[in-house]
Design a protein around this motif. Structure first.
Motif, short mmCIF file in Angstrom:
data_model
loop_
_atom_site.label_atom_id
_atom_site.label_comp_id
_atom_site.label_asym_id
_atom_site.label_seq_id
_atom_site.Cartn_x
_atom_site.Cartn_y
_atom_site.Cartn_z
N ASP A 5 0.63 -1.20 -0.09
CA ASP A 5 0.20 -0.31 -0.16
C ASP A 5 1.11 1.02 -0.37
OD1 ASP A 5 -2.59 -1.30 0.51
OD2 ASP A 5 -1.63 -2.16 2.26
N TYR A 6 2.56 1.19 -0.44
CA TYR A 6 2.97 2.55 -0.35
C TYR A 6 4.09 2.53 -1.36
CZ TYR A 6 2.50 2.84 4.76
OH TYR A 6 2.00 3.25 6.21
N HIS A 7 4.51 3.52 -2.04
CA HIS A 7 4.97 3.73 -2.67
C HIS A 7 6.50 4.27 -2.63
CE1 HIS A 7 6.44 5.40 -6.99
NE2 HIS A 7 6.74 6.37 -6.32
N LEU A 8 7.98 3.32 -2.43
CA LEU A 8 8.78 3.96 -2.21
C LEU A 8 9.22 5.07 -3.29
CD1 LEU A 8 11.46 2.34 -1.10
CD2 LEU A 8 12.42 1.95 -3.44
N MET A 9 10.17 6.25 -2.15
CA MET A 9 10.29 7.34 -2.04
C MET A 9 11.42 7.56 -2.80
SD MET A 9 7.80 8.81 -1.81
CE MET A 9 7.62 11.04 -1.41
N PRO A 10 12.13 8.12 -3.40
CA PRO A 10 13.51 8.64 -3.65
C PRO A 10 15.00 8.32 -2.94
CG PRO A 10 12.24 9.75 -5.26
CD PRO A 10 11.68 9.49 -4.19
N PRO A 11 15.76 7.93 -2.11
CA PRO A 11 16.33 7.41 -1.48
C PRO A 11 17.63 8.50 -1.62
CG PRO A 11 17.34 5.86 -3.04
CD PRO A 11 16.13 6.65 -3.54
N PRO A 12 18.44 9.89 -0.15
CA PRO A 12 19.36 10.38 -0.28
C PRO A 12 20.00 9.63 -0.89
CG PRO A 12 18.12 9.75 1.62
CD PRO A 12 17.61 8.69 0.80
N PRO A 13 21.35 10.81 -1.52
CA PRO A 13 22.32 10.59 -2.02
C PRO A 13 23.24 9.05 -1.05
CG PRO A 13 22.51 12.19 -1.70
CD PRO A 13 21.13 11.72 -1.29
N ALA A 14 23.79 8.75 -1.06
CA ALA A 14 25.05 7.92 -0.46
C ALA A 14 25.56 8.65 0.32
CB ALA A 14 25.80 6.91 -1.20
N GLY A 15 25.61 7.57 1.86
CA GLY A 15 26.31 8.09 3.09
C GLY A 15 25.33 7.96 3.87
N ARG A 16 25.82 8.71 4.83
CA ARG A 16 25.08 8.37 6.23
C ARG A 16 23.67 8.65 6.34
NH1 ARG A 16 23.99 6.79 11.45
NH2 ARG A 16 23.71 8.06 13.74
N ASP A 17 22.97 9.55 5.85
CA ASP A 17 21.47 9.44 5.69
C ASP A 17 20.78 8.78 4.45
OD1 ASP A 17 21.88 12.21 6.94
OD2 ASP A 17 21.51 12.75 5.05
N ARG A 18 22.59 7.80 3.70
CA ARG A 18 20.73 6.88 2.85
C ARG A 18 20.58 5.81 4.09
NH1 ARG A 18 23.40 4.58 -2.24
NH2 ARG A 18 22.06 6.65 -3.02
N ASP A 19 21.59 5.40 4.65
CA ASP A 19 21.93 3.81 5.82
C ASP A 19 20.67 4.41 6.81
OD1 ASP A 19 24.13 3.71 5.37
OD2 ASP A 19 25.48 4.12 6.18
N LEU A 20 20.83 6.02 7.46
CA LEU A 20 19.71 5.56 8.42
C LEU A 20 17.87 5.39 7.30
CD1 LEU A 20 20.27 8.65 10.48
CD2 LEU A 20 20.32 6.71 11.16
N TRP A 21 17.80 6.13 5.99
CA TRP A 21 16.87 5.87 5.57
C TRP A 21 16.21 4.18 5.50
CZ3 TRP A 21 15.76 3.63 0.48
CH2 TRP A 21 14.80 4.49 0.08
N LEU A 22 17.92 4.15 5.37
CA LEU A 22 17.67 2.49 4.56
C LEU A 22 17.27 1.82 5.63
CD1 LEU A 22 20.77 1.38 2.11
CD2 LEU A 22 18.13 0.89 2.34
N GLN A 23 17.50 2.14 6.96
CA GLN A 23 17.26 1.68 8.33
C GLN A 23 15.78 1.66 9.02
OE1 GLN A 23 20.11 1.88 11.74
NE2 GLN A 23 21.30 3.11 10.07
N HIS A 24 15.13 2.91 8.11
CA HIS A 24 13.83 3.45 8.40
C HIS A 24 13.18 2.92 7.40
CE1 HIS A 24 14.20 6.31 11.56
NE2 HIS A 24 14.96 6.81 10.33
N ALA A 25 13.16 2.41 6.34
CA ALA A 25 12.58 1.92 5.32
C ALA A 25 12.25 0.18 5.61
CB ALA A 25 13.67 1.63 3.63
N ALA A 26 13.43 -0.26 6.24
CA ALA A 26 13.38 -1.77 7.04
C ALA A 26 12.05 -2.14 8.31
CB ALA A 26 14.53 -2.61 7.37
#
Length: 132
Positions: A5-26
């Motif tokens: 029921d969700y649509h994936l949003m664009p990820p941030p550039p590689a680095g700390r922000d993307r790592d956190l984004w991936l954790q939140h996605a998980a």
């Protein structure tokens, strides 16, 4: 809802922000597809106290799973050999792996995100938004 029921949003550039984004996605995947699945199966005919106890038990099990994912608990050893679980959050672009984040040791830890996820806080930028 489920992650379908969700649509994936664009990820941030590689680095700390993307790592956190991936954790939140998980966290979103686990909360929507595991927690949501279990909560949907609780008998709504239960009295309020039993209903709330059921929901608390689901959250307690989920937190226990996250402790295993973080490596806090959940390994078997005999002194020389060890068995443990490893969970990765993977970001792909058109089927090609862009990044794999080992949730055991490369992030802040699933337990750190747990209480925010209970409140529906999946960070900024959001990993996904409800599909329209």
């Amino acid at each position: 809802m489920a992650t379908s029921d969700y649509h994936l949003m664009p990820p941030p550039p590689a680095g700390r922000d993307r790592d956190l984004w991936l954790q939140h996605a998980a966290g979103l995947i686990i909360f929507e597809d595991v927690r949501g699945y279990a909560r949907e199966r609780v008998d709504r005919g239960l009295d309020e106290a039993a209903l709330q106890a059921s929901f608390k038990a689901i959250d307690d099990v989920l937190y226990g799973l996250m402790m295993v994912m973080d490596g806090v608990t959940g390994q078997l050893t005999n002194g020389s050999e060890t068995v443990r679980l490893t969970v990765n959050a993977e970001l792909e672009l058109k089927g090609a792996l862009i990044q794999a984040l080992n949730l055991r040791g490369e992030g802040d830890g699933m337990c750190m995100g747990f209480h925010g996820w209970l409140e529906g806080d999946y960070g900024e930028p959001l990993p996904a938004a409800p599909a329209r």
